[in-house]
Design an enzyme around this catalytic site. Structure first.
Site, PDB file in Angstrom:
ATOM      1  CG  PHE A 167      49.220  44.462  33.098  1.00  0.00           C
ATOM      2  CD1 PHE A 167      48.939  45.165  31.940  1.00  0.00           C
ATOM      3  CD2 PHE A 167      48.681  44.924  34.298  1.00  0.00           C
ATOM      4  CE1 PHE A 167      48.141  46.309  31.960  1.00  0.00           C
ATOM      5  CE2 PHE A 167      47.881  46.064  34.336  1.00  0.00           C
ATOM      6  CZ  PHE A 167      47.612  46.743  33.165  1.00  0.00           C
ATOM      7  CE1 TYR A 225      48.278  41.349  27.447  1.00  0.00           C
ATOM      8  CE2 TYR A 225      49.151  39.534  28.734  1.00  0.00           C
ATOM      9  CZ  TYR A 225      49.162  40.867  28.389  1.00  0.00           C
ATOM     10  OH  TYR A 225      50.064  41.729  28.990  1.00  0.00           O
ATOM     11  CG  ASP A 259      39.544  41.619  29.220  1.00  0.00           C
ATOM     12  OD1 ASP A 259      40.487  42.380  28.916  1.00  0.00           O
ATOM     13  OD2 ASP A 259      38.624  41.347  28.427  1.00  0.00           O
ATOM     14  CG  HIS A 271      45.849  51.311  30.400  1.00  0.00           C
ATOM     15  ND1 HIS A 271      46.602  50.637  29.467  1.00  0.00           N
ATOM     16  CD2 HIS A 271      45.156  50.377  31.084  1.00  0.00           C
ATOM     17  CE1 HIS A 271      46.368  49.343  29.586  1.00  0.00           C
ATOM     18  NE2 HIS A 271      45.502  49.155  30.560  1.00  0.00           N
TER      19      HIS A 271
END
Length: 234
Positions: free
Chosen positions: A89, A78, A76, A198
């Protein structure tokens, strides 16, 4: 009537664009309106929703379905005001790069032999056909994950499925467990799926660094006779 500064208003403007993504069931069966209404209800209740409404559909706007060459899935946006702008990102804030993005860009710089970017704005990737899509397109300030259950995931699943069905040869870069769960939606006979841990420094397995996703993606595209992606950022 949706207001100009509402997510419903942003949705109405996105509809007017006649984007190929509008063929997804999410935009045809009322789901989009229901999710937008739920997000706007949180705004009316006093929550600060991020990113700004006009940035909510940026990933779909910059990378139409018929231009997708690669897919990177995020979680989701920031949750700090000013940081997110609608691309997974990607970062436009004024402080140091977020930790996960710094890891991603360090890997990219090492693979491409380019300097470590100062900017975290991934718009150049999106404009080359890299779909940077989050599992939730909105979040609340200071509350990571706040909108993951509002229904945005239907859009993410449908987008991945549509890319798999409609595009001839796409590289899917799936980082972390939530993204990797969507591998089942992808036709591996047509597409390349690159899975890794991740990029977060909190990932105890540390199985992102060294996975060389950018070079592998370009090598596969080249083998298909397709142009590589310029992952370098100025």
């Amino acid at each position: 009537m949706p207001t100009d500064d509402s997510v419903a208003g942003a949705l109405a403007r996105f509809r007017a664009s006649e984007s190929p993504w509008l063929a997804l069931p999410f935009f045809r069966d009322g789901s989009a309106e229901r999710v937008a209404a739920a997000v706007d209800a949180r705004r009316e209740a006093g929550a600060r929703v991020l990113p700004a409404p006009d940035a909510v559909f940026t990933a779909l706007t910059l990378t139409p379905l018929d231009q997708v060459r690669a897919v990177i899935l995020g979680q989701d946006p920031y949750p700090t005001p000013g940081d997110a702008h609608g691309l997974a990102f990607s970062y436009v804030g004024g402080r140091r790069l977020p930790a996960s993005l710094k890891v991603i860009l360090a890997e990219m710089a090492e693979e491409t032999g380019s300097p470590m970017p100062v900017s975290g704005d991934l718009t150049p990737w999106a404009r080359q056909g890299v779909l940077l899509l989050n599992a939730a397109l909105t979040v609340e300030a200071g509350k990571a994950g706040a909108h993951l259950k509002l229904g945005w995931s239907e859009l993410t699943d449908q987008a991945v499925s549509a890319v798999s069905a409609a595009r001839p040869a796409v590289v899917f870069l799936l980082w972390g467990a939530p993204a990797r769960q969507r591998a089942a939606l992808i036709d591996r006979d047509k597409h390349r799926v690159l899975e890794a841990g991740h990029p977060s420094p909190l990932n105890r397995k540390a199985d992102f660094r060294g996975s060389r996703p950018f070079g592998q993606a370009n090598a596969w595209l080249a083998a298909k006779g397709l142009n590589p992606i310029d992952w370098r950022l100025g």
